[in-house]
Design a protein around this motif. Structure first.
Motif, PDB file in Angstrom:
ATOM      1  N   THR A   1       0.871  -1.172   0.000  1.00  0.00           N
ATOM      2  CA  THR A   1       0.000   0.000   0.000  1.00  0.00           C
ATOM      3  C   THR A   1       0.907   1.221   0.000  1.00  0.00           C
ATOM      4  O   THR A   1       1.816   1.318   0.825  1.00  0.00           O
ATOM      5  CB  THR A   1      -0.899   0.003   1.248  1.00  0.00           C
ATOM      6  N   ILE A   2       0.683   2.128  -0.931  1.00  0.00           N
ATOM      7  CA  ILE A   2       1.533   3.314  -1.010  1.00  0.00           C
ATOM      8  C   ILE A   2       0.734   4.556  -0.658  1.00  0.00           C
ATOM      9  O   ILE A   2      -0.486   4.598  -0.814  1.00  0.00           O
ATOM     10  CB  ILE A   2       2.198   3.465  -2.391  1.00  0.00           C
ATOM     11  N   TYR A   3       1.458   5.550  -0.175  1.00  0.00           N
ATOM     12  CA  TYR A   3       0.896   6.860   0.189  1.00  0.00           C
ATOM     13  C   TYR A   3      -0.162   6.773   1.290  1.00  0.00           C
ATOM     14  O   TYR A   3      -1.018   7.635   1.395  1.00  0.00           O
ATOM     15  CB  TYR A   3       0.364   7.595  -1.049  1.00  0.00           C
ATOM     16  N   PHE A   4      -0.103   5.723   2.096  1.00  0.00           N
ATOM     17  CA  PHE A   4      -0.996   5.602   3.248  1.00  0.00           C
ATOM     18  C   PHE A   4      -0.188   4.997   4.378  1.00  0.00           C
ATOM     19  O   PHE A   4       0.548   4.034   4.138  1.00  0.00           O
ATOM     20  CB  PHE A   4      -2.201   4.713   2.916  1.00  0.00           C
ATOM     21  N   PRO A   5      -0.274   5.512   5.558  1.00  0.00           N
ATOM     22  CA  PRO A   5      -1.153   6.586   6.010  1.00  0.00           C
ATOM     23  C   PRO A   5      -0.732   7.946   5.431  1.00  0.00           C
ATOM     24  O   PRO A   5       0.433   8.170   5.122  1.00  0.00           O
ATOM     25  CB  PRO A   5      -1.012   6.563   7.524  1.00  0.00           C
ATOM     26  N   LEU A   6      -1.710   8.795   5.300  1.00  0.00           N
ATOM     27  CA  LEU A   6      -1.513  10.092   4.664  1.00  0.00           C
ATOM     28  C   LEU A   6      -0.527  10.987   5.413  1.00  0.00           C
ATOM     29  O   LEU A   6       0.056  11.886   4.818  1.00  0.00           O
ATOM     30  CB  LEU A   6      -2.854  10.813   4.512  1.00  0.00           C
ATOM     31  N   ILE A   7      -0.317  10.744   6.690  1.00  0.00           N
ATOM     32  CA  ILE A   7       0.584  11.583   7.472  1.00  0.00           C
ATOM     33  C   ILE A   7       2.064  11.239   7.250  1.00  0.00           C
ATOM     34  O   ILE A   7       2.942  11.920   7.756  1.00  0.00           O
ATOM     35  CB  ILE A   7       0.260  11.520   8.982  1.00  0.00           C
ATOM     36  N   VAL A   8       2.339  10.193   6.478  1.00  0.00           N
ATOM     37  CA  VAL A   8       3.714   9.778   6.194  1.00  0.00           C
ATOM     38  C   VAL A   8       4.022  10.079   4.735  1.00  0.00           C
ATOM     39  O   VAL A   8       3.371   9.548   3.831  1.00  0.00           O
ATOM     40  CB  VAL A   8       3.921   8.275   6.487  1.00  0.00           C
ATOM     41  N   ASP A   9       5.016  10.928   4.511  1.00  0.00           N
ATOM     42  CA  ASP A   9       5.442  11.273   3.158  1.00  0.00           C
ATOM     43  C   ASP A   9       6.036  10.042   2.479  1.00  0.00           C
ATOM     44  O   ASP A   9       6.894   9.369   3.053  1.00  0.00           O
ATOM     45  CB  ASP A   9       6.469  12.406   3.233  1.00  0.00           C
ATOM     46  N   GLU A  10       5.583   9.741   1.265  1.00  0.00           N
ATOM     47  CA  GLU A  10       6.082   8.614   0.470  1.00  0.00           C
ATOM     48  C   GLU A  10       5.963   7.286   1.233  1.00  0.00           C
ATOM     49  O   GLU A  10       6.876   6.454   1.239  1.00  0.00           O
ATOM     50  CB  GLU A  10       7.521   8.860   0.018  1.00  0.00           C
ATOM     51  N   ALA A  11       4.811   7.068   1.846  1.00  0.00           N
ATOM     52  CA  ALA A  11       4.581   5.885   2.676  1.00  0.00           C
ATOM     53  C   ALA A  11       4.537   4.592   1.869  1.00  0.00           C
ATOM     54  O   ALA A  11       4.004   4.542   0.758  1.00  0.00           O
ATOM     55  CB  ALA A  11       3.281   6.041   3.455  1.00  0.00           C
ATOM     56  N   LEU A  12       5.095   3.559   2.475  1.00  0.00           N
ATOM     57  CA  LEU A  12       5.023   2.178   1.987  1.00  0.00           C
ATOM     58  C   LEU A  12       4.526   1.339   3.158  1.00  0.00           C
ATOM     59  O   LEU A  12       5.249   1.150   4.129  1.00  0.00           O
ATOM     60  CB  LEU A  12       6.405   1.680   1.564  1.00  0.00           C
ATOM     61  N   MET A  13       3.290   0.866   3.084  1.00  0.00           N
ATOM     62  CA  MET A  13       2.757   0.068   4.182  1.00  0.00           C
ATOM     63  C   MET A  13       2.800  -1.407   3.786  1.00  0.00           C
ATOM     64  O   MET A  13       2.162  -1.822   2.814  1.00  0.00           O
ATOM     65  CB  MET A  13       1.320   0.474   4.520  1.00  0.00           C
ATOM     66  N   ILE A  14       3.581  -2.164   4.536  1.00  0.00           N
ATOM     67  CA  ILE A  14       3.793  -3.579   4.254  1.00  0.00           C
ATOM     68  C   ILE A  14       3.124  -4.391   5.355  1.00  0.00           C
ATOM     69  O   ILE A  14       3.336  -4.140   6.539  1.00  0.00           O
ATOM     70  CB  ILE A  14       5.294  -3.898   4.183  1.00  0.00           C
ATOM     71  N   GLU A  15       2.353  -5.376   4.942  1.00  0.00           N
ATOM     72  CA  GLU A  15       1.625  -6.210   5.898  1.00  0.00           C
ATOM     73  C   GLU A  15       1.980  -7.674   5.656  1.00  0.00           C
ATOM     74  O   GLU A  15       1.269  -8.398   4.976  1.00  0.00           O
ATOM     75  CB  GLU A  15       0.122  -5.987   5.736  1.00  0.00           C
ATOM     76  N   PRO A  16       3.125  -8.108   6.207  1.00  0.00           N
ATOM     77  CA  PRO A  16       3.498  -9.519   6.023  1.00  0.00           C
ATOM     78  C   PRO A  16       2.618 -10.397   6.901  1.00  0.00           C
ATOM     79  O   PRO A  16       2.548 -10.204   8.106  1.00  0.00           O
ATOM     80  CB  PRO A  16       4.955  -9.561   6.474  1.00  0.00           C
ATOM     81  N   THR A  17       1.931 -11.315   6.288  1.00  0.00           N
ATOM     82  CA  THR A  17       0.990 -12.142   7.047  1.00  0.00           C
ATOM     83  C   THR A  17       1.715 -13.160   7.911  1.00  0.00           C
ATOM     84  O   THR A  17       2.916 -13.385   7.779  1.00  0.00           O
ATOM     85  CB  THR A  17       0.026 -12.881   6.108  1.00  0.00           C
ATOM     86  N   GLU A  18       0.957 -13.798   8.762  1.00  0.00           N
ATOM     87  CA  GLU A  18       1.502 -14.782   9.690  1.00  0.00           C
ATOM     88  C   GLU A  18       1.985 -16.035   8.975  1.00  0.00           C
ATOM     89  O   GLU A  18       2.741 -16.814   9.542  1.00  0.00           O
ATOM     90  CB  GLU A  18       0.446 -15.146  10.734  1.00  0.00           C
ATOM     91  N   THR A  19       1.575 -16.246   7.744  1.00  0.00           N
ATOM     92  CA  THR A  19       1.957 -17.472   7.043  1.00  0.00           C
ATOM     93  C   THR A  19       3.218 -17.305   6.200  1.00  0.00           C
ATOM     94  O   THR A  19       3.661 -18.262   5.578  1.00  0.00           O
ATOM     95  CB  THR A  19       0.811 -17.959   6.138  1.00  0.00           C
ATOM     96  N   GLU A  20       3.791 -16.119   6.160  1.00  0.00           N
ATOM     97  CA  GLU A  20       5.002 -15.916   5.368  1.00  0.00           C
ATOM     98  C   GLU A  20       6.191 -16.596   6.032  1.00  0.00           C
ATOM     99  O   GLU A  20       6.411 -16.469   7.222  1.00  0.00           O
ATOM    100  CB  GLU A  20       5.297 -14.425   5.189  1.00  0.00           C
ATOM    101  N   SER A  21       6.954 -17.283   5.221  1.00  0.00           N
ATOM    102  CA  SER A  21       8.154 -17.952   5.737  1.00  0.00           C
ATOM    103  C   SER A  21       9.290 -16.948   5.871  1.00  0.00           C
ATOM    104  O   SER A  21       9.254 -15.866   5.267  1.00  0.00           O
ATOM    105  CB  SER A  21       8.572 -19.077   4.783  1.00  0.00           C
ATOM    106  N   LEU A  22      10.298 -17.318   6.620  1.00  0.00           N
ATOM    107  CA  LEU A  22      11.482 -16.471   6.744  1.00  0.00           C
ATOM    108  C   LEU A  22      12.144 -16.289   5.374  1.00  0.00           C
ATOM    109  O   LEU A  22      12.636 -15.213   5.055  1.00  0.00           O
ATOM    110  CB  LEU A  22      12.471 -17.062   7.746  1.00  0.00           C
ATOM    111  N   GLN A  23      12.097 -17.324   4.546  1.00  0.00           N
ATOM    112  CA  GLN A  23      12.695 -17.232   3.214  1.00  0.00           C
ATOM    113  C   GLN A  23      11.967 -16.178   2.364  1.00  0.00           C
ATOM    114  O   GLN A  23      12.602 -15.419   1.635  1.00  0.00           O
ATOM    115  CB  GLN A  23      12.652 -18.589   2.504  1.00  0.00           C
ATOM    116  N   THR A  24      10.641 -16.114   2.467  1.00  0.00           N
ATOM    117  CA  THR A  24       9.874 -15.120   1.714  1.00  0.00           C
ATOM    118  C   THR A  24      10.147 -13.720   2.248  1.00  0.00           C
ATOM    119  O   THR A  24      10.304 -12.767   1.469  1.00  0.00           O
ATOM    120  CB  THR A  24       8.364 -15.437   1.775  1.00  0.00           C
ATOM    121  N   LEU A  25      10.207 -13.580   3.569  1.00  0.00           N
ATOM    122  CA  LEU A  25      10.520 -12.274   4.158  1.00  0.00           C
ATOM    123  C   LEU A  25      11.915 -11.811   3.740  1.00  0.00           C
ATOM    124  O   LEU A  25      12.122 -10.637   3.425  1.00  0.00           O
ATOM    125  CB  LEU A  25      10.407 -12.331   5.680  1.00  0.00           C
TER     126      LEU A  25
END
Length: 139
Positions: free
Chosen positions: A66-90
């Motif tokens: 998600t980019i540009y959100f939250p609006l209070i953060v300039d050039e925001a990149l919101m990353i939501e790694p789920t609980e099922t992601e492996s260490l290799q994927t991260l």
């Protein structure tokens, strides 16, 4: 259920710490299930925006954050790694984001990304204004 939530929080905080040397961390405290980074320094130094980072990430096989959100953060990149992601994927995601920052520093024209996907950079604003609500496979 509690362990699932704990794993999502752990993954988000791992990403935050791993990328803090490359991307701005506007909230320097532990996060919950999502982490907000910023490409503000990349924009200031090299002209690379959050949109460019997200589009380039597609070429590494990752869904853009998600980019540009939250609006209070300039050039925001919101990353939501789920609980099922492996260490290799991260690790692969972090490596891709570090590579993108390195590419920006070396002058790679990231504003042209993605170049290797079936669909190049879409003008989302224009697409929203000229909506085509049907799909015709013959076109």
């Amino acid at each position: 259920m509690r362990r699932v939530a704990e794993r999502a929080v752990l993954n988000a905080n791992w990403i935050r710490r791993r990328l803090s040397a490359v991307y701005d961390v506007p909230f320097d405290r532990p996060c919950m299930h999502e982490v907000v980074l910023s490409a503000a320094s990349l924009k200031k130094k090299y002209g690379t925006k959050a949109l460019d980072v997200g589009k380039r990430l597609l070429e590494f096989g990752f869904h853009a954050p998600t980019i540009y959100f939250p609006l209070i953060v300039d050039e925001a990149l919101m990353i939501e790694p789920t609980e099922t992601e492996s260490l290799q994927t991260l690790e692969a995601l972090a490596n891709a984001l570090e590579t993108i920052a390195d590419e920006a520093a070396t002058g790679m024209p990231l504003h042209e990304a993605p170049r290797t996907t079936p669909v190049r950079r879409v003008d989302e604003a224009r697409a929203a204004r000229t909506l085509v609500p049907t799909f015709d496979a013959r076109s």
